[in-house]
Design a protein around this motif. Structure first.
Motif, mmCIF file in Angstrom:
data_model
loop_
_atom_site.group_PDB
_atom_site.id
_atom_site.type_symbol
_atom_site.label_atom_id
_atom_site.label_comp_id
_atom_site.label_asym_id
_atom_site.label_seq_id
_atom_site.Cartn_x
_atom_site.Cartn_y
_atom_site.Cartn_z
ATOM 1 N N LYS A 1 0.894 -2.350 5.024
ATOM 2 C CA LYS A 1 1.869 -1.646 4.188
ATOM 3 C C LYS A 1 3.292 -2.194 4.292
ATOM 4 O O LYS A 1 3.997 -2.278 3.284
ATOM 5 C CB LYS A 1 1.881 -0.156 4.565
ATOM 6 C CG LYS A 1 0.569 0.579 4.302
ATOM 7 C CD LYS A 1 0.308 0.747 2.815
ATOM 8 C CE LYS A 1 -0.926 1.592 2.554
ATOM 9 N NZ LYS A 1 -1.186 1.740 1.108
ATOM 10 N N LEU B 1 6.075 3.237 -0.708
ATOM 11 C CA LEU B 1 6.043 4.687 -0.942
ATOM 12 C C LEU B 1 5.341 5.034 -2.258
ATOM 13 O O LEU B 1 4.619 6.031 -2.333
ATOM 14 C CB LEU B 1 7.468 5.238 -0.944
ATOM 15 C CG LEU B 1 7.622 6.736 -0.643
ATOM 16 C CD1 LEU B 1 7.121 7.047 0.755
ATOM 17 C CD2 LEU B 1 9.082 7.160 -0.778
ATOM 18 N N MET C 1 1.690 4.996 -1.801
ATOM 19 C CA MET C 1 1.216 6.133 -1.017
ATOM 20 C C MET C 1 1.281 7.430 -1.826
ATOM 21 O O MET C 1 0.434 8.303 -1.668
ATOM 22 C CB MET C 1 2.066 6.272 0.249
ATOM 23 C CG MET C 1 1.934 5.105 1.216
ATOM 24 S SD MET C 1 3.249 5.040 2.465
ATOM 25 C CE MET C 1 2.911 6.511 3.402
ATOM 26 N N TYR C 2 2.295 7.567 -2.682
ATOM 27 C CA TYR C 2 2.484 8.792 -3.469
ATOM 28 C C TYR C 2 2.408 8.451 -4.956
ATOM 29 O O TYR C 2 1.335 8.305 -5.508
ATOM 30 C CB TYR C 2 3.830 9.442 -3.121
ATOM 31 C CG TYR C 2 3.906 9.977 -1.717
ATOM 32 C CD1 TYR C 2 3.559 11.292 -1.427
ATOM 33 C CD2 TYR C 2 4.343 9.177 -0.664
ATOM 34 C CE1 TYR C 2 3.639 11.792 -0.127
ATOM 35 C CE2 TYR C 2 4.405 9.666 0.638
ATOM 36 C CZ TYR C 2 4.050 10.970 0.891
ATOM 37 O OH TYR C 2 4.124 11.451 2.177
ATOM 38 N N ALA D 1 6.060 9.211 6.727
ATOM 39 C CA ALA D 1 5.754 9.219 5.294
ATOM 40 C C ALA D 1 4.247 9.287 5.063
ATOM 41 O O ALA D 1 3.774 9.994 4.164
ATOM 42 C CB ALA D 1 6.336 7.975 4.635
ATOM 43 N N ALA D 2 3.484 8.560 5.877
ATOM 44 C CA ALA D 2 2.018 8.594 5.758
ATOM 45 C C ALA D 2 1.476 9.971 6.137
ATOM 46 O O ALA D 2 0.545 10.485 5.511
ATOM 47 C CB ALA D 2 1.402 7.515 6.645
ATOM 48 N N MET E 1 1.625 12.808 3.351
ATOM 49 C CA MET E 1 0.919 12.581 2.087
ATOM 50 C C MET E 1 0.148 13.800 1.601
ATOM 51 O O MET E 1 0.020 14.026 0.398
ATOM 52 C CB MET E 1 -0.025 11.379 2.208
ATOM 53 C CG MET E 1 0.690 10.041 2.201
ATOM 54 S SD MET E 1 -0.433 8.650 2.400
ATOM 55 C CE MET E 1 -1.406 8.774 0.897
ATOM 56 N N ASP E 2 -0.370 14.588 2.513
ATOM 57 C CA ASP E 2 -1.160 15.767 2.137
ATOM 58 C C ASP E 2 -0.330 17.042 2.079
ATOM 59 O O ASP E 2 -0.889 18.126 1.878
ATOM 60 C CB ASP E 2 -2.321 15.951 3.126
ATOM 61 C CG ASP E 2 -3.297 14.783 3.086
ATOM 62 O OD1 ASP E 2 -3.505 14.224 1.988
ATOM 63 O OD2 ASP E 2 -3.836 14.426 4.155
ATOM 64 N N PRO F 1 6.080 17.180 -0.451
ATOM 65 C CA PRO F 1 6.403 15.981 0.352
ATOM 66 C C PRO F 1 7.832 15.490 0.191
ATOM 67 O O PRO F 1 8.427 15.031 1.163
ATOM 68 C CB PRO F 1 5.402 14.940 -0.180
ATOM 69 C CG PRO F 1 5.059 15.402 -1.563
ATOM 70 C CD PRO F 1 5.092 16.896 -1.498
#
Length: 283
Positions: free
Chosen positions: A34, A122, A125-126, A214-215, A218-219, A223
């Motif tokens: 990443k 980012l 990831m999002y 940040a990881a 994610m859920d 966020p």
């Protein structure tokens, strides 16, 4: 006290070596997959960008007490993020192009993840809208901090020369190596803390290291709110990277910490004002 703490860390690290090994393997995989692909290339390119001094850009002096060369330096900082920008400021200080107060002002104010992390990592990831919103709010906070600290003017009478391709690669390699080394250290400490104090999981993830934070988020249902806290504070890992890499500046950590808390406050204030405006617009 320091000796006892270090011996304790060694003892618990040996005792929980399997957990630390797994944690560092995950950290290394995240760094390789990443962070490194986008950050190394960007850091190399930005190092080669020349800093231009133009007499026409008078608005930068009026708003921030920065000449155009200093403002171009700030733009470099926004592109490569921290800790790379801090190391660049230290080089300029050591070459007598920045005073100690000027270098500290830049490091305290221009403190955000690289644009590659914000808009590339980012967004993967999002989503791109969330990543762009997060970057824009961070950018506004940086500009506000520069405006507030305008009592320390910065003028680069001699514009620093850009790195050659070879120098830029060496600078990027050194920066990546330092980032990875501190990621391993913080990952190990996080692992030990969470093994014995699992109830602190959310706090540790939020304030220890911003990329893993940040990881972790994610859920989460909201966020962006917590990402702004995470990125505004910067993470203890980033704090260590900056202070160890900028030792010659002899910065006061209390001052730096205050700026990080104030950065979080500005991020959240802009975030809340933005959503209040949106709410009233569509009400």
């Amino acid at each position: 006290m320091k000796t006892i703490l270090l011996y304790s860390l060694v003892f618990f690290s040996i005792l929980n070596h399997n957990e630390i090994l797994i944690s560092n393997q995950k950290t290394f995989a995240f760094f390789i997959e990443k962070l490194l692909p986008s950050l190394f290339f960007l850091c190399t390119l930005v190092g080669m960008i020349p800093i231009v001094n133009s007499q026409k850009a008078k608005w930068t002096r009026f708003l921030f007490h920065l000449d155009s060369a200093s403002f171009f330096l700030v733009l470099k900082g926004i592109l490569i993020g921290n800790p790379a920008f801090s190391y660049l400021c230290v080089q300029l200080y050591q070459n007598h192009l920045l005073s100690k107060k000027q270098a500290q002002r830049l490091i305290f104010c221009v403190n955000l993840p690289s644009i590659s992390f914000m808009l590339m990592t980012l967004s993967s990831m999002y989503s791109l809208p969330l990543a762009f919103s997060c970057f824009l709010i961070q950018l506004l906070s940086v500009l506000i901090l520069l405006f507030i600290t305008r009592s320390i003017p910065i003028e680069l009478t001699h514009s620093p020369t850009s790195f050659s391709f070879h120098q830029s690669i060496l600078f990027s390699i050194k920066t990546m190596a330092l980032i990875l080394a501190y990621l391993f250290v913080i990952s190990s400490i996080k692992c030990l803390i969470l093994l014995y104090f699992p109830s602190f999981h959310f706090i540790v993830e939020l304030f220890f290291e911003f990329s893993s934070g940040a990881a972790f988020l994610m859920d989460h249902r909201y966020p962006l709110f917590y990402l702004l806290i995470c990125f505004g504070f910067g993470g203890i890992c980033s704090h260590l990277q900056i202070f160890e890499g900028c030792e010659s500046l002899k910065m006061n950590y209390i001052h730096y910490f205050f700026f990080r808390i104030f950065h979080v406050f500005l991020n959240l204030l802009i975030y809340l004002l933005f959503f209040v405006v949106i709410f009233h617009t569509f009400q």
